[in-house]
Design a protein around this motif. Structure first.
Motif, PDB file in Angstrom:
ATOM      1  N   ILE A   5       7.688   1.463  -2.158  1.00  0.00           N
ATOM      2  CA  ILE A   5       7.665   1.086  -0.741  1.00  0.00           C
ATOM      3  C   ILE A   5       6.877   2.134   0.017  1.00  0.00           C
ATOM      4  CG2 ILE A   5       9.060   0.509   1.281  1.00  0.00           C
ATOM      5  CD1 ILE A   5      11.467   0.258  -0.726  1.00  0.00           C
ATOM      6  N   GLY A   6       5.815   1.705   0.701  1.00  0.00           N
ATOM      7  CA  GLY A   6       5.107   2.689   1.500  1.00  0.00           C
ATOM      8  C   GLY A   6       3.698   2.286   1.862  1.00  0.00           C
ATOM      9  N   GLU A   7       3.038   3.227   2.549  1.00  0.00           N
ATOM     10  CA  GLU A   7       1.775   2.919   3.198  1.00  0.00           C
ATOM     11  C   GLU A   7       0.615   2.779   2.213  1.00  0.00           C
ATOM     12  OE1 GLU A   7       1.954   7.435   2.945  1.00  0.00           O
ATOM     13  OE2 GLU A   7       3.373   5.876   3.533  1.00  0.00           O
ATOM     14  N   SER A   8      -0.289   1.893   2.598  1.00  0.00           N
ATOM     15  CA  SER A   8      -1.618   1.808   2.004  1.00  0.00           C
ATOM     16  C   SER A   8      -2.618   2.195   3.086  1.00  0.00           C
ATOM     17  CB  SER A   8      -1.923   0.377   1.543  1.00  0.00           C
ATOM     18  OG  SER A   8      -1.050  -0.045   0.536  1.00  0.00           O
ATOM     19  N   LEU A   9      -3.635   2.908   2.709  1.00  0.00           N
ATOM     20  CA  LEU A   9      -4.674   3.280   3.668  1.00  0.00           C
ATOM     21  C   LEU A   9      -5.973   3.518   2.922  1.00  0.00           C
ATOM     22  CD1 LEU A   9      -4.891   6.575   3.175  1.00  0.00           C
ATOM     23  CD2 LEU A   9      -2.870   6.591   4.622  1.00  0.00           C
ATOM     24  N   VAL A  10      -7.012   3.760   3.663  1.00  0.00           N
ATOM     25  CA  VAL A  10      -8.301   4.109   3.065  1.00  0.00           C
ATOM     26  C   VAL A  10      -8.580   5.578   3.351  1.00  0.00           C
ATOM     27  CG1 VAL A  10     -10.794   3.762   3.204  1.00  0.00           C
ATOM     28  CG2 VAL A  10      -9.260   1.794   3.053  1.00  0.00           C
ATOM     29  N   ASP A  11      -8.785   6.335   2.273  1.00  0.00           N
ATOM     30  CA  ASP A  11      -9.197   7.736   2.384  1.00  0.00           C
ATOM     31  C   ASP A  11     -10.709   7.787   2.571  1.00  0.00           C
ATOM     32  OD1 ASP A  11      -6.770   9.218   2.030  1.00  0.00           O
ATOM     33  OD2 ASP A  11      -6.799   8.699  -0.094  1.00  0.00           O
ATOM     34  N   GLY A 114      15.487  -6.783  -7.794  1.00  0.00           N
ATOM     35  CA  GLY A 114      15.082  -7.173  -9.136  1.00  0.00           C
ATOM     36  C   GLY A 114      14.409  -6.066  -9.925  1.00  0.00           C
ATOM     37  N   SER A 115      14.423  -4.845  -9.393  1.00  0.00           N
ATOM     38  CA  SER A 115      13.738  -3.723 -10.033  1.00  0.00           C
ATOM     39  C   SER A 115      14.732  -2.760 -10.660  1.00  0.00           C
ATOM     40  CB  SER A 115      12.884  -2.969  -8.999  1.00  0.00           C
ATOM     41  OG  SER A 115      11.865  -3.799  -8.482  1.00  0.00           O
ATOM     42  N   VAL A 116      14.276  -2.060 -11.696  1.00  0.00           N
ATOM     43  CA  VAL A 116      15.115  -1.013 -12.288  1.00  0.00           C
ATOM     44  C   VAL A 116      14.910   0.320 -11.585  1.00  0.00           C
ATOM     45  CG1 VAL A 116      15.225  -2.107 -14.550  1.00  0.00           C
ATOM     46  CG2 VAL A 116      13.428  -0.431 -14.087  1.00  0.00           C
ATOM     47  N   HIS A 117      13.822   0.430 -10.829  1.00  0.00           N
ATOM     48  CA  HIS A 117      13.550   1.693 -10.136  1.00  0.00           C
ATOM     49  C   HIS A 117      12.782   1.417  -8.857  1.00  0.00           C
ATOM     50  CE1 HIS A 117      13.131   6.047  -9.827  1.00  0.00           C
ATOM     51  NE2 HIS A 117      11.907   5.831  -9.408  1.00  0.00           N
ATOM     52  N   VAL A 118      13.097   2.190  -7.812  1.00  0.00           N
ATOM     53  CA  VAL A 118      12.420   2.076  -6.521  1.00  0.00           C
ATOM     54  C   VAL A 118      11.970   3.471  -6.096  1.00  0.00           C
ATOM     55  CG1 VAL A 118      12.716   1.542  -4.066  1.00  0.00           C
ATOM     56  CG2 VAL A 118      13.669   0.014  -5.809  1.00  0.00           C
ATOM     57  N   HIS A 119      10.717   3.555  -5.674  1.00  0.00           N
ATOM     58  CA  HIS A 119      10.173   4.830  -5.199  1.00  0.00           C
ATOM     59  C   HIS A 119       9.675   4.677  -3.771  1.00  0.00           C
ATOM     60  CE1 HIS A 119       7.995   8.608  -4.976  1.00  0.00           C
ATOM     61  NE2 HIS A 119       6.992   7.929  -4.444  1.00  0.00           N
ATOM     62  N   THR A 120       9.855   5.734  -2.973  1.00  0.00           N
ATOM     63  CA  THR A 120       9.281   5.757  -1.632  1.00  0.00           C
ATOM     64  C   THR A 120       9.025   7.194  -1.202  1.00  0.00           C
ATOM     65  OG1 THR A 120       9.455   4.806   0.591  1.00  0.00           O
ATOM     66  CG2 THR A 120      11.440   5.852  -0.314  1.00  0.00           C
ATOM     67  N   ALA A 133      13.360   0.390   8.063  1.00  0.00           N
ATOM     68  CA  ALA A 133      13.335  -0.696   7.084  1.00  0.00           C
ATOM     69  C   ALA A 133      13.225  -0.133   5.672  1.00  0.00           C
ATOM     70  CB  ALA A 133      12.168  -1.637   7.377  1.00  0.00           C
ATOM     71  N   THR A 134      12.444   0.934   5.516  1.00  0.00           N
ATOM     72  CA  THR A 134      12.303   1.571   4.205  1.00  0.00           C
ATOM     73  C   THR A 134      13.632   2.132   3.726  1.00  0.00           C
ATOM     74  OG1 THR A 134      10.004   2.130   4.705  1.00  0.00           O
ATOM     75  CG2 THR A 134      11.061   3.358   2.940  1.00  0.00           C
ATOM     76  N   LEU A 135      14.336   2.842   4.593  1.00  0.00           N
ATOM     77  CA  LEU A 135      15.634   3.411   4.210  1.00  0.00           C
ATOM     78  C   LEU A 135      16.633   2.314   3.873  1.00  0.00           C
ATOM     79  CD1 LEU A 135      17.363   5.944   3.837  1.00  0.00           C
ATOM     80  CD2 LEU A 135      17.906   5.849   6.277  1.00  0.00           C
ATOM     81  N   ALA A 136      16.636   1.227   4.627  1.00  0.00           N
ATOM     82  CA  ALA A 136      17.552   0.122   4.351  1.00  0.00           C
ATOM     83  C   ALA A 136      17.269  -0.489   2.980  1.00  0.00           C
ATOM     84  CB  ALA A 136      17.438  -0.935   5.445  1.00  0.00           C
ATOM     85  N   LEU A 137      16.002  -0.634   2.623  1.00  0.00           N
ATOM     86  CA  LEU A 137      15.657  -1.182   1.314  1.00  0.00           C
ATOM     87  C   LEU A 137      16.102  -0.244   0.190  1.00  0.00           C
ATOM     88  CD1 LEU A 137      12.088  -2.594   2.033  1.00  0.00           C
ATOM     89  CD2 LEU A 137      14.100  -3.939   1.383  1.00  0.00           C
ATOM     90  N   VAL A 138      15.924   1.050   0.389  1.00  0.00           N
ATOM     91  CA  VAL A 138      16.349   2.026  -0.621  1.00  0.00           C
ATOM     92  C   VAL A 138      17.860   1.949  -0.828  1.00  0.00           C
ATOM     93  CG1 VAL A 138      16.662   4.508  -1.002  1.00  0.00           C
ATOM     94  CG2 VAL A 138      14.409   3.603  -0.367  1.00  0.00           C
ATOM     95  N   LYS A 139      18.612   1.894   0.254  1.00  0.00           N
ATOM     96  CA  LYS A 139      20.071   1.823   0.124  1.00  0.00           C
ATOM     97  C   LYS A 139      20.500   0.531  -0.552  1.00  0.00           C
ATOM     98  CE  LYS A 139      21.231   4.946   3.936  1.00  0.00           C
ATOM     99  NZ  LYS A 139      21.853   5.083   5.270  1.00  0.00           N
TER     100      LYS A 139
END
Length: 316
Positions: A5-11, A114-120, A133-139
């Protein structure tokens, strides 16, 4: 399946050593972790935001080419980060960024459940409105998945260190694996050493804490164990994405140790010194390969090999 979960951007990368060359690459710490994990053989989702503009199409092409499944929300323009390289290849950043995954909440919830692991981590964990929203998904994911977190602090985005520290500790307490750079921890906790800060984080709940120190190499800690490695000797093109490749290596290594997923939490807590050493070596090698070539270009499983080789070496 893992979900990031997290941002996409262009470097947008400028190098004073080659001022005539300005490069643009899809990036963002969570995007880099998702791509790195996918290249190491994991089925990866990315809950993110980008728009249907020129930079957004660049991001989408990059994700699809690397086999990452995208769940996209938000409505703002695609974010950018201008990275200026120092003579030693290290990057400093200026951002034009927003973070909102409104509209993706239901598919994102289904993905994490549905995942075995979540990273953020990174900007997604501190920048409103998407941080909550990110914290809620992690919890919500904890019942099914193990969790990892990397603050990847950006003072230019969240300049209030006290607020960033409080937010980071919420995510640390919800995590099983945490990773931070020495620069992150020096900014968040200037009155103590990075290792002291990671030990304090372990007291909040995680089983493994990883410290990256650039050319000085990584340290991995549990409540009982400490493993320190020297950085691998490589000719550095730049350091863009190195920490994200390290994180992807940790996740892939733990998958190979059957230590991902909520039922594996006891396996994670009981990791042996040999396994921890092998995990550190595997992630260290992933970061070194990334440093050896321009941009956030993480290794494939064919380039990195399996954790088994590192485990055999550590036990030998």
């Amino acid at each position: 399946m893992i979900t990031v979960i997290g941002e996409s951007l262009v470097d947008i990368i400028t190098d004073p050593r080659r001022p005539q060359e300005v490069q643009a690459h899809a990036g963002g710490s969570p995007l880099n972790v998702a791509v790195g994990a996918a290249r190491l053989g994991l089925a990866a989702n990315l809950v993110t935001h980008y728009a249907d503009d020129r930079y957004g199409l660049m991001i989408e092409e990059h994700l699809l080419a690397n086999g990452v499944t995208v769940l996209r929300g938000g409505s703002a323009p695609t974010s950018t980060a201008t990275a200026t390289l120092n003579p030693d290849g290290a990057a400093t950043y200026a951002f034009d960024i927003g973070w909102d995954i409104n509209g993706a909440s239901l598919p994102a919830l289904a993905a994490v459940e549905g995942s075995v692991h979540v990273h953020t981590g990174s900007i997604a964990a501190v920048l409103a409105p998407g941080d909550q929203a990110t914290l809620a998904l992690v919890k919500a994911a904890r019942q099914h998945a193990t969790i990892s977190y990397d603050p990847n602090c950006r003072p230019g985005i969240s300049p209030d260190a006290a607020a960033a520290r409080s937010q980071a500790e919420l995510f640390v307490a919800a995590s099983d694996v945490v990773k931070a750079s020495d620069e992150d921890l020096a900014w968040l906790y200037p009155d103590r050493s990075p290792e002291e800060s990671l030990l304090a984080w372990l007291d909040l709940g995680p089983s493994i804490a990883a410290l990256t120190r650039g050319a000085d190499g990584p340290v991995l800690l549990t409540r009982q164990l400490r493993v320190e490695l020297a950085a691998e000797a490589v000719t550095v093109a730049d350091t863009v994405g190195a920490g994200d490749s390290f994180m992807a290596g940790l996740i892939s290594g733990l998958a190979q140790l059957d230590a991902l997923g909520a039922p594996a939490r006891s396996r994670l807590r009981d990791i042996t010194e040999g396994e921890l050493h092998a995990l550190a070596a595997y992630a260290n090698r992933a970061a070194a390969i990334t440093c050896s070539r321009p941009g956030a270009n993480p290794p494939t499983s064919a380039e990195l090999g399996s954790l088994t080789g590192s485990l055999t070496a550590s036990e030998g």
